[in-house]
Write an enzyme that holds these catalytic residues in place. Structure first.
Site, short mmCIF file in Angstrom:
data_model
loop_
_atom_site.label_atom_id
_atom_site.label_comp_id
_atom_site.label_asym_id
_atom_site.label_seq_id
_atom_site.Cartn_x
_atom_site.Cartn_y
_atom_site.Cartn_z
N HIS A 113 6.21 2.11 4.08
CA HIS A 113 6.60 0.99 4.93
C HIS A 113 7.99 1.20 5.52
O HIS A 113 8.81 0.27 5.54
CB HIS A 113 6.53 -0.31 4.13
CG HIS A 113 6.27 -1.52 4.96
ND1 HIS A 113 7.09 -1.88 6.01
CD2 HIS A 113 5.29 -2.44 4.90
CE1 HIS A 113 6.61 -2.99 6.54
NE2 HIS A 113 5.52 -3.35 5.90
N HIS B 23 0.09 -6.10 0.42
CA HIS B 23 0.84 -4.95 -0.11
C HIS B 23 0.89 -4.90 -1.64
O HIS B 23 1.93 -4.63 -2.23
CB HIS B 23 2.26 -4.95 0.46
CG HIS B 23 2.32 -4.73 1.94
ND1 HIS B 23 1.36 -4.03 2.65
CD2 HIS B 23 3.25 -5.12 2.87
CE1 HIS B 23 1.68 -4.01 3.92
NE2 HIS B 23 2.81 -4.66 4.10
N GLU C 34 2.43 2.02 9.83
CA GLU C 34 1.92 2.20 8.47
C GLU C 34 0.53 2.83 8.55
O GLU C 34 -0.44 2.15 8.89
CB GLU C 34 1.85 0.84 7.78
CG GLU C 34 3.18 0.12 7.75
CD GLU C 34 3.01 -1.39 7.70
OE1 GLU C 34 2.32 -1.90 6.81
OE2 GLU C 34 3.58 -2.07 8.58
C1 BGC Z 1 2.70 -6.69 7.67
C2 BGC Z 1 3.52 -7.83 8.20
C3 BGC Z 1 4.50 -8.18 7.15
C4 BGC Z 1 5.32 -6.99 6.84
C5 BGC Z 1 6.24 -7.31 5.73
C6 BGC Z 1 3.59 -5.54 7.43
O1 BGC Z 1 2.87 -4.47 6.96
O2 BGC Z 1 1.65 -6.37 8.53
O3 BGC Z 1 2.74 -8.93 8.50
O4 BGC Z 1 5.31 -9.23 7.53
O5 BGC Z 1 4.51 -5.92 6.46
O6 BGC Z 1 7.18 -6.39 5.67
#
Ligand code: BGC
Length: 390
Positions: free
Chosen positions: A220, A149, A356
């Site tokens: 998210h 991210h 997402e």
């Molecule tokens: C990921 C997860 C992660 C989470 C964190 C998701 O997009 O795929 O593995 O723990 O984000 O918030």
């Protein structure tokens, strides 16, 4: 680039929905939930608790309202979606996203990305590396051996410029400088949230660059369609229009294979509850600690839902429409109750799920996946819509 903006063909029956609101229960009843199945707060957070100065820039809270009584709260800190209030089957207003009552809550829980806008590259990049035009770039690895991210300080922790253009729209802009978090090119990013009168939250993304780079933006939001703080989402029913997904290694990097979901616990082509197969003995579920996988969407033309989820207690239905080819379905497997959410709720294990919409994880290192390269002169444009009904 590969994303082209198409006009959503969703009917915006404004007059129709106002008429419905006037003559049946679709008009919200009150702002205080009395249903005994929930302890959720349904108040929007106080604006003053978002008014801060971070990195020398002012942060604030923006409230979007539509003609149907739905409301959304957004802050320019990380372009986070904080609250989303829509009516449940009894007409009671329900807050379907998880978030915090103040900026400090979001700062403290930054690694969980509650409601954040994610960039420059959403999801994982293997070993924090990728190569573009023959040059290798190295990023900060913030997720085991990988970058997740956007790296150490992604777009979720930046203060965006913001302007509310009408009662239902806020436009957020951010300039990600050349080599910020190791990514090449000055990237100008814009995210527009619009709450439409058919109770849909439309998120439009745009970006341009002055050097070839990679981009993968997403939101998210963690949803609980029964309402934030009402417990597990395992009884939510989910349908995902995807015949395939991208299996991962033990660090959640795609193996490169695109595998059919048929005959596996990943098959949501027919509606099934989240919990019905999540504990099956399956190596992918074991490594993901549940669902934490990218679905290869059958269609992504924004005219048909790629996913439909229904809250078992609230009857609230969420449909996801997107122009993105993939969607990470994440079932809050790493949530463990350490964070205190709006109204004092705890972020207990699997009390939310995320959808997402995005390009596939690790695409810059996976030549067979759709490209995430953005070149100077091209415009990255993509739209995702979360539509609520009951
Ligand atoms: C990921 C997860 C992660 C989470 C964190 C998701 O997009 O795929 O593995 O723990 O984000 O918030």
């Amino acid at each position: 680039m590969q994303n082209t903006l198409k006009k959503p063909t969703l009917a915006l029956a404004i007059a129709g929905s106002m008429f419905m609101a006037a003559c049946n229960q679709s008009a919200p009843k009150s702002n205080t939930m009395t249903d005994s199945t929930t302890t959720a707060t349904v108040k929007l957070p106080a604006a003053a608790r978002f008014e801060r100065t971070i990195d020398g820039k002012k942060t604030e809270l923006f409230i979007l309202k539509n003609k149907n009584g739905a409301e959304a709260a957004i802050t320019n800190y990380g372009a986070h979606l904080i609250s989303l209030l829509v009516p449940n089957k009894a007409g009671e207003i329900t807050d379907v996203v998880l978030g915090f009552d103040d900026i400090e809550g979001f700062q403290k829980a930054a690694g969980a990305y509650y409601g954040a806008t994610i960039g420059r590259y959403g999801n994982r990049l293997a070993k924090g590396k990728f190569t573009l035009d023959g040059k290798e770039y190295t990023l900060f690895t913030n997720n085991g051996p990988n970058t997740l991210h956007g790296g150490k300080k992604g777009f979720d922790s930046m203060v965006w410029d913001a302007k509310q253009t009408d009662s239902a729209t806020v436009e957020l802009s951010y300039l990600s400088k050349d080599m910020e978090e190791g990514f090449p090119g000055n990237l100008k990013v814009k995210v527009i949230y619009t709450l439409t009168d058919d109770n849909a939250l439309k998120v439009s993304y745009e970006a341009t660059t002055d050097k070839t780079t990679v981009v993968n933006l997403t939101n998210h939001a963690y949803f609980n369609l029964n309402g934030q703080g009402t417990g597990s989402v395992l009884e939510h029913s989910v349908k995902i229009d995807a015949d395939a997904y991208t299996p991962v290694d033990s660090t959640l990097i795609p193996t490169g294979k695109i595998e059919p979901v048929k005959g596996t616990p990943f098959d949501f082509t027919a509606a099934a509850t989240i919990g019905s197969r999540i504990e099956q003995d399956n190596i992918q579920l074991k490594d993901g600690k549940g669902y934490d996988h990218n679905y290869v969407l059958n269609k992504h033309d924004i005219s048909t839902p790629v996913a439909t989820v229904v809250g078992d207690k609230s009857g609230i239905k969420m449909e996801v429409f997107t122009e993105e080819p993939g969607m990470q379905f994440y079932t809050g497997n790493f949530m463990n109750g350490t964070n205190t959410l709006k109204g004092g709720a705890k972020d207990e294990h699997r009390t939310a799920f995320a959808m997402e919409t995005q390009h596939y994880p690790d695409s810059p290192n996976q030549p067979a996946f759709p490209s995430t390269v953005l070149k100077p002169g091209a415009v990255y444009k993509t739209v995702t819509i979360y539509k609520f009904s009951k």
